[in-house]
Design a protein around this motif. Sequence first.
Motif, short mmCIF file in Angstrom:
data_model
loop_
_atom_site.label_atom_id
_atom_site.label_comp_id
_atom_site.label_asym_id
_atom_site.label_seq_id
_atom_site.Cartn_x
_atom_site.Cartn_y
_atom_site.Cartn_z
N ILE A 1 0.84 -1.20 0.00
CA ILE A 1 0.00 0.00 0.00
C ILE A 1 0.88 1.25 0.00
CG2 ILE A 1 -1.76 1.31 1.25
CD1 ILE A 1 -2.77 -1.30 -0.12
N ALA A 2 1.92 1.27 0.81
CA ALA A 2 2.84 2.42 0.84
C ALA A 2 3.48 2.64 -0.52
CB ALA A 2 3.91 2.21 1.90
N ALA A 3 3.85 1.56 -1.19
CA ALA A 3 4.47 1.68 -2.52
C ALA A 3 3.46 2.19 -3.54
CB ALA A 3 5.03 0.33 -2.96
N LEU A 4 2.22 1.71 -3.48
CA LEU A 4 1.20 2.19 -4.40
C LEU A 4 0.87 3.66 -4.16
CD1 LEU A 4 -1.27 -0.85 -4.45
CD2 LEU A 4 0.38 -0.19 -6.22
N ARG A 5 0.95 4.09 -2.92
CA ARG A 5 0.71 5.50 -2.59
C ARG A 5 1.90 6.39 -2.96
NH1 ARG A 5 -1.36 4.35 3.53
NH2 ARG A 5 -3.51 3.76 3.06
N HIS A 6 3.00 5.76 -3.35
CA HIS A 6 4.26 6.45 -3.69
C HIS A 6 4.82 7.17 -2.48
CE1 HIS A 6 4.53 6.42 -8.34
NE2 HIS A 6 4.06 5.26 -7.88
N GLU A 7 4.83 6.46 -1.35
CA GLU A 7 5.42 7.00 -0.14
C GLU A 7 6.93 6.77 -0.22
OE1 GLU A 7 3.04 5.22 2.98
OE2 GLU A 7 1.36 6.56 2.53
N ASP A 8 7.50 5.82 0.53
CA ASP A 8 8.94 5.56 0.46
C ASP A 8 9.31 4.89 -0.86
OD1 ASP A 8 9.40 6.71 2.93
OD2 ASP A 8 9.15 4.84 4.01
N LEU A 9 8.65 3.79 -1.15
CA LEU A 9 8.83 3.11 -2.43
C LEU A 9 7.82 3.70 -3.41
CD1 LEU A 9 8.93 -0.56 -1.10
CD2 LEU A 9 10.88 0.78 -1.90
N ARG A 10 8.11 3.60 -4.71
CA ARG A 10 7.20 4.15 -5.71
C ARG A 10 6.93 3.08 -6.76
NH1 ARG A 10 7.07 10.09 -6.07
NH2 ARG A 10 7.97 10.81 -4.13
N MET A 11 5.79 2.41 -6.56
CA MET A 11 5.40 1.36 -7.50
C MET A 11 3.98 1.61 -7.98
SD MET A 11 7.80 -0.76 -7.98
CE MET A 11 9.42 -0.19 -7.53
N PRO A 12 3.71 1.38 -9.22
CA PRO A 12 4.67 1.05 -10.26
C PRO A 12 5.59 2.25 -10.55
CG PRO A 12 2.47 1.28 -11.22
CD PRO A 12 2.34 1.45 -9.73
N PRO A 13 6.80 1.95 -11.00
CA PRO A 13 7.79 3.02 -11.19
C PRO A 13 7.44 3.99 -12.33
CG PRO A 13 8.65 0.93 -11.99
CD PRO A 13 7.35 0.63 -11.30
N LYS A 14 6.61 3.57 -13.25
CA LYS A 14 6.26 4.45 -14.38
C LYS A 14 5.24 5.51 -14.02
CE LYS A 14 7.43 1.07 -17.88
NZ LYS A 14 6.97 0.23 -18.97
N GLY A 15 4.65 5.43 -12.85
CA GLY A 15 3.68 6.43 -12.44
C GLY A 15 2.68 5.87 -11.45
N LYS A 16 2.18 6.75 -10.61
CA LYS A 16 1.23 6.37 -9.58
C LYS A 16 -0.10 5.95 -10.21
CE LYS A 16 -0.80 8.18 -5.34
NZ LYS A 16 -1.01 9.36 -4.53
N LEU A 17 -0.69 4.92 -9.66
CA LEU A 17 -2.00 4.45 -10.11
C LEU A 17 -3.08 5.42 -9.64
CD1 LEU A 17 -1.60 0.66 -9.26
CD2 LEU A 17 -1.45 1.72 -11.52
#
Length: 121
Positions: free
Chosen positions: A91-107
């Motif tokens: 969830i943190a990665a999808l929110r683009h908090e510390d990690l940013r996934m997907p790397p091509k842009g936030k969903l």
Amino acid sequence: MRLLTLLLFVLPAIVTAPQFARAQSPAGVEYFEKKIRPVLVEHCYQCHSAEADKAKNLKAGLRLDSREGILKGGRSGPALVPGKTTGSLLIAALRHEDLRMPPKGKLPDAVIADFEAWVAM
């Protein structure tokens, strides 16, 4: 000895059985197949699946194509904590908090909300 057996084997099964059943409920499975898996296939499996592993393209040791892989997680730890969106790296990665996934842009926020609802289930 019976009390020890009860405490070690029977009680944990009773306590976790409803959680496991809830995670595997038909409604939960339907929600996952309709709202979550398509997003994972489109945005995540290229780098986080068995196929990515076979192609030597698995990133961060994380596989998102199985329940076991998601719960085990990768180098950063478990991808999610069932029932806890605030403790879930996914969830943190999808929110683009510390990690940013997907790397091509936030969903879109609606898709992230679907993932939050799924983790909460």
